[in-house]
Design a protein around this motif. Structure first.
Motif, short mmCIF file in Angstrom:
data_model
loop_
_atom_site.label_atom_id
_atom_site.label_comp_id
_atom_site.label_asym_id
_atom_site.label_seq_id
_atom_site.Cartn_x
_atom_site.Cartn_y
_atom_site.Cartn_z
N GLU A 227 0.84 -1.21 0.00
CA GLU A 227 0.00 0.00 0.00
C GLU A 227 0.87 1.24 0.00
O GLU A 227 1.93 1.27 0.62
CB GLU A 227 -0.87 0.05 1.27
N LEU A 228 0.37 2.29 -0.64
CA LEU A 228 1.09 3.56 -0.65
C LEU A 228 1.11 4.16 0.76
O LEU A 228 0.06 4.24 1.41
CB LEU A 228 0.40 4.51 -1.62
N TYR A 229 2.29 4.54 1.24
CA TYR A 229 2.38 5.20 2.54
C TYR A 229 2.16 6.70 2.31
O TYR A 229 2.93 7.34 1.59
CB TYR A 229 3.75 4.96 3.18
N ARG A 230 1.09 7.25 2.91
CA ARG A 230 0.73 8.64 2.61
C ARG A 230 1.15 9.65 3.67
O ARG A 230 1.17 10.84 3.41
CB ARG A 230 -0.78 8.75 2.38
N GLY A 231 1.46 9.18 4.88
CA GLY A 231 1.82 10.12 5.95
C GLY A 231 0.58 10.77 6.55
O GLY A 231 -0.54 10.55 6.08
N THR A 232 0.78 11.59 7.57
CA THR A 232 -0.34 12.17 8.31
C THR A 232 -1.16 13.14 7.45
O THR A 232 -2.37 13.19 7.53
CB THR A 232 0.18 12.95 9.54
N SER A 233 -0.48 13.94 6.62
CA SER A 233 -1.21 14.96 5.85
C SER A 233 -1.20 14.66 4.35
O SER A 233 -1.45 15.53 3.55
CB SER A 233 -0.56 16.33 6.07
N ASN A 234 -0.86 13.43 4.00
CA ASN A 234 -0.80 13.03 2.58
C ASN A 234 0.46 13.56 1.89
O ASN A 234 0.54 13.55 0.67
CB ASN A 234 -2.04 13.53 1.82
N PHE A 235 1.43 14.04 2.67
CA PHE A 235 2.59 14.71 2.06
C PHE A 235 3.87 13.88 2.18
O PHE A 235 4.97 14.42 2.10
CB PHE A 235 2.83 16.08 2.73
N SER A 236 3.77 12.59 2.38
CA SER A 236 4.98 11.77 2.57
C SER A 236 5.85 11.77 1.31
O SER A 236 5.39 12.14 0.22
CB SER A 236 4.56 10.33 2.85
N GLY A 237 7.08 11.35 1.46
CA GLY A 237 7.91 11.05 0.29
C GLY A 237 8.76 12.19 -0.25
O GLY A 237 9.37 12.03 -1.31
N GLU A 238 8.83 13.34 0.45
CA GLU A 238 9.63 14.46 -0.09
C GLU A 238 11.12 14.23 0.17
O GLU A 238 11.80 15.03 0.82
CB GLU A 238 9.15 15.78 0.52
N VAL A 239 11.62 13.14 -0.36
CA VAL A 239 13.02 12.77 -0.09
C VAL A 239 14.02 13.72 -0.75
O VAL A 239 15.18 13.78 -0.36
CB VAL A 239 13.31 11.32 -0.54
N GLY A 240 13.57 14.46 -1.74
CA GLY A 240 14.45 15.43 -2.40
C GLY A 240 14.94 16.51 -1.46
O GLY A 240 15.94 17.17 -1.71
N HIS A 241 14.20 16.69 -0.34
CA HIS A 241 14.58 17.72 0.62
C HIS A 241 15.24 17.13 1.87
O HIS A 241 15.33 17.79 2.91
CB HIS A 241 13.37 18.60 0.96
#
Ligand SMILES: [Zn+2]
Length: 395
Positions: A227-241
């Motif tokens: 399943e896609l991990y979405r995080g608390t606010s749907n903003f997960s995955g910003e690995v570029g930062h």
């Protein structure tokens, strides 16, 4: 006998199970479905009849007999409907029309004259109309539209921020819906790419994978236990930062030394501008071509980029212990030229127990991962409720 709500719910769930079994294991017989699902044969037979009536399933010639009469085999009707997937990129848009199994039927790359929300919405609207006119006739027509956006998309499908497009709180869904009576799904482009690779590409057999979208910036879609991990606010995955160099180059987010300041296409182009000073600066495709011809500057640029990619990858491998990392979007074009330096760095910097089972590859779907994943979203919703009757929606 009156059917109660619970019985109806169970029937609907069973119908979904039967349809999913046919989709995943086709061709198969009614008896096969009963044995795979544990449902009794009469139930399977009645649900299959309904699925045939609604044109989601078709019968094909008899299969091998194990003794008695040869069984009739069943197939999922992939052409019962279609979906449109859109990948909004910085300077263009990729639009695909796919059948219900994600086979590409039409493909368009549309340059964006400007990336204002109004222009993008008008382009999408115009081309959805054009695509729908050329869509083969089918029982359900276009079941929905999925759109991948390079930015943060909240749980209500609003694009709250897209620095690359210059968008700040844009509700694409609301502005497109009045014209199109279909289901419209909006998601971050890397999330859509992760779903695309999981369903149709390199990640089919992996339950834990990270899809990295590396273009102007770096984003990721993280799939945990399928399943896609979405995080608390749907903003997960910003690995570029993720900070890679404490005092490194200034990032567009305001921080210094973010991974994308050293390992993205933009980072590569910024360095190319310095190296090719005075002459015309090559784009990514030209740098790749020059590297293949043995140009030292191009080779060292791509080698450096591979090393910087490897540093961030080692962090992700240590933290998340994924089975697979898929690198997609524009930088996948340079896969062959980056691979050695990248894997060498991963080997040197990640923990040995963690990397043992991690495979790092470039996207099987190339630059189509996001558009295909976006198109899969309305398809998944449509097939989750197989109590449908064929009606061609008007676009
Ligand atoms: Zn940053």
């Amino acid at each position: 006998m009156k059917i109660t709500g619970d019985q109806q719910l169970i029937k609907k769930m069973n119908k979904t199970i039967v349809l999913d079994t046919i989709r995943q294991q086709q061709p198969l017989s009614r008896a096969d479905i009963a044995s795979v699902t544990g449902l009794n044969k009469a139930t399977v037979s009645s649900l299959v009849s309904e699925l045939i009536e609604s044109q989601l399933v078709t019968e094909i010639g008899p299969g091998e007999s194990s003794g008695g009469r040869k069984p009739t085999l069943l197939l999922f009707n992939r052409s019962a409907g279609y979906a449109i997937g859109v990948d909004i990129r910085v300077s263009d848009m990729l639009m695909l029309l796919v059948d219900l199994e994600g086979t590409v039927i039409q493909e368009k790359i549309l340059p964006l004259v400007d990336s204002s929300p109004e222009t993008v919405q008008n382009q999408i609207r115009k081309h959805i109309n054009l695509i729908s006119k050329k869509t083969p006739s089918s029982p359900y027509g276009i079941v929905g539209i999925g759109i991948g956006v390079p930015g943060l998309v909240d749980e209500k499908s609003r694009v709250v921020s897209s620095p690359n497009l210059g968008w700040d709180t844009v509700s694409l869904q609301d502005s497109l819906l009045p014209g199109f009576g279909n289901t419209i799904h909006i998601d971050n482009e890397a999330n859509a790419g992760a779903i695309g690779e999981k369903l149709y590409g390199a990640g089919c057999d992996s339950a834990n994978l990270i899809y990295l979208s590396i273009g102007v910036g770096i984003g990721s879609g993280i799939i945990v236990d399928g399943e896609l991990y979405r995080g608390t606010s749907n903003f997960s995955g910003e690995v570029g930062h993720m900070t890679i160099a404490e005092n490194g180059p200034l990032c567009r987010c305001g921080n210094r030394g973010c991974w994308e300041t050293v390992a993205s296409e933009k980072a590569l182009m910024d360095k190319a501008a310095v190296l090719w000073k005075g002459s015309s600066i090559p784009n990514l495709e030209e740098v790749i071509l020059q590297a293949k011809r043995g140009d030292e500057r191009a080779l060292s640029l791509l080698d450096d980029l591979g090393v910087h990619l490897g540093v961030g990858l080692a962090n992700l491998i240590n933290i998340l212990n994924p089975e697979l990392i898929v690198i997609g979007s524009r930088l996948s074009l340079a896969g062959d030229m980056l691979r050695d330096a990248m894997l060498r760095t991963v080997e040197a910097r990640s923990l040995s127990y963690h990397r043992k089972k991690t495979n790092v590859i470039f996207a099987a779907l190339g630059i189509r991962s996001t558009a295909l994943g976006a198109a899969s979203m309305p398809i998944t919703s449509f097939l989750a409720d197989p109590d449908v009757t064929p009606v061609v929606p008007s676009l």
